[in-house]
Design a protein around this motif. Sequence first.
Motif, PDB file in Angstrom:
ATOM      1  N   PHE A  87       0.827  -1.211   0.000  1.00  0.00           N
ATOM      2  CA  PHE A  87       0.000   0.000   0.000  1.00  0.00           C
ATOM      3  C   PHE A  87       0.864   1.265   0.000  1.00  0.00           C
ATOM      4  N   MET A  88       0.233   2.333  -0.515  1.00  0.00           N
ATOM      5  CA  MET A  88       0.795   3.678  -0.328  1.00  0.00           C
ATOM      6  C   MET A  88      -0.233   4.498   0.441  1.00  0.00           C
ATOM      7  N   SER A  89       0.221   5.234   1.422  1.00  0.00           N
ATOM      8  CA  SER A  89      -0.687   6.135   2.139  1.00  0.00           C
ATOM      9  C   SER A  89      -0.803   7.422   1.336  1.00  0.00           C
ATOM     10  N   VAL A 117       2.810  -0.838   4.314  1.00  0.00           N
ATOM     11  CA  VAL A 117       2.841   0.449   3.609  1.00  0.00           C
ATOM     12  C   VAL A 117       4.265   0.683   3.100  1.00  0.00           C
ATOM     13  N   VAL A 118       4.386   0.860   1.766  1.00  0.00           N
ATOM     14  CA  VAL A 118       5.715   1.025   1.167  1.00  0.00           C
ATOM     15  C   VAL A 118       5.959   2.463   0.708  1.00  0.00           C
ATOM     16  N   GLY A 119       4.910   3.285   0.742  1.00  0.00           N
ATOM     17  CA  GLY A 119       5.104   4.625   0.208  1.00  0.00           C
ATOM     18  C   GLY A 119       4.116   5.634   0.741  1.00  0.00           C
ATOM     19  N   LEU A 120       4.419   6.882   0.392  1.00  0.00           N
ATOM     20  CA  LEU A 120       3.608   8.011   0.856  1.00  0.00           C
ATOM     21  C   LEU A 120       3.402   8.955  -0.324  1.00  0.00           C
ATOM     22  N   ASP A 143      13.377   6.161   3.384  1.00  0.00           N
ATOM     23  CA  ASP A 143      12.862   4.835   3.786  1.00  0.00           C
ATOM     24  C   ASP A 143      11.585   4.429   3.043  1.00  0.00           C
ATOM     25  N   TYR A 144      10.883   5.392   2.489  1.00  0.00           N
ATOM     26  CA  TYR A 144       9.598   5.109   1.827  1.00  0.00           C
ATOM     27  C   TYR A 144       9.586   5.773   0.451  1.00  0.00           C
ATOM     28  N   TYR A 145       8.886   5.130  -0.453  1.00  0.00           N
ATOM     29  CA  TYR A 145       8.726   5.666  -1.801  1.00  0.00           C
ATOM     30  C   TYR A 145       7.786   6.876  -1.697  1.00  0.00           C
TER      31      TYR A 145
END
Length: 307
Positions: A87-89, A117-120, A143-145
């Motif tokens: 998921f991406m938030s 969650v892998v991204g924002l 740390d996150y996409y």
Amino acid sequence: MFFNNTDKRYNQFSAYLKNKFGAKVYKITIDAGFSCPNRDGTISSGGCIFCDEGGSFSQAHSNLLSVEEQVRTGAETLRSRFKAQKFMSYFQAYSNTYKPVNELEVIYKSALNHPDVVGLSVGTRPDCVDNDKLNLLSDISKDYYTWIEYGLQSIHDKTLKRINRGHDFDCFLKAYELSKEKGLNVCVHVIFGLWETKEEILQTAQKLAQLKVDGVKIHMLCALKDTKLAQLYYDNKIDFMSEDEYVNLAVDFLEFLPPETTIHRLAGNGLKKNLIAPRWLGAKLDCLNKIDREFIRRDSWQGSKYF
Ligand code: SF4
């Protein structure tokens, strides 16, 4: 030319993500109760003429739950419906950098506090960012996409004025350049149908191509319930494009963009129950299929006119 091991002739963001992460990545839309300076009286209290009470084309439904709860329940729903794994938030409604940076840090981090969650992705206005806020997103991006999405709508200041956008193109350019300096992925939102000629709309494509923006989201202008635009529509002061006009223009636009630019959306997705006009936008899938067919008919692809 095909993209991301699909038969698409444009660089569809969902397919790009699937290639990048090895599984489909689903966006969880979050409403963290942000406001917007163009609605709360800081710039104006009227807002953009198309903005509805949900904060412009938003699908986030409730800020009654905490951000963490929204992520948890969103992930559960998507998992049971689509067997989603990653998921991406996504902060979409209103201007999601419109708070002091220390508060933003707490909000964004709680949206990332989930193992899958892998991204924002953070949607905002170009006049709602500064060095500190972009540094925060830049830190998170280690740390996150991470993406920042700017509502631009058009490069033409006369259009931005007409829709009561409350900032000009130069403001966007400054925010864009600072975001790129911080190493962020930037997605730019544009709207077709803002009293502009085809040439003016394609000038926006050519400028975005020149900037080599990482992503683009294209909306068809639509009148939603209880907006100024709806009133203009009832007063016969605006005509909307037909679906065929939109399809042709979308293909023209994509032909000018670099092949590397990811396409995050190709038609608006305001809540259907609030859509007044144009009604054809309610059948979004038909429109997307027509865009695919138009690319085939022309035997062209995203970037075929990009130099
Ligand atoms: S910037 Fe976004 S939230 Fe603010 S008034 Fe315009 S469309 Fe609405």
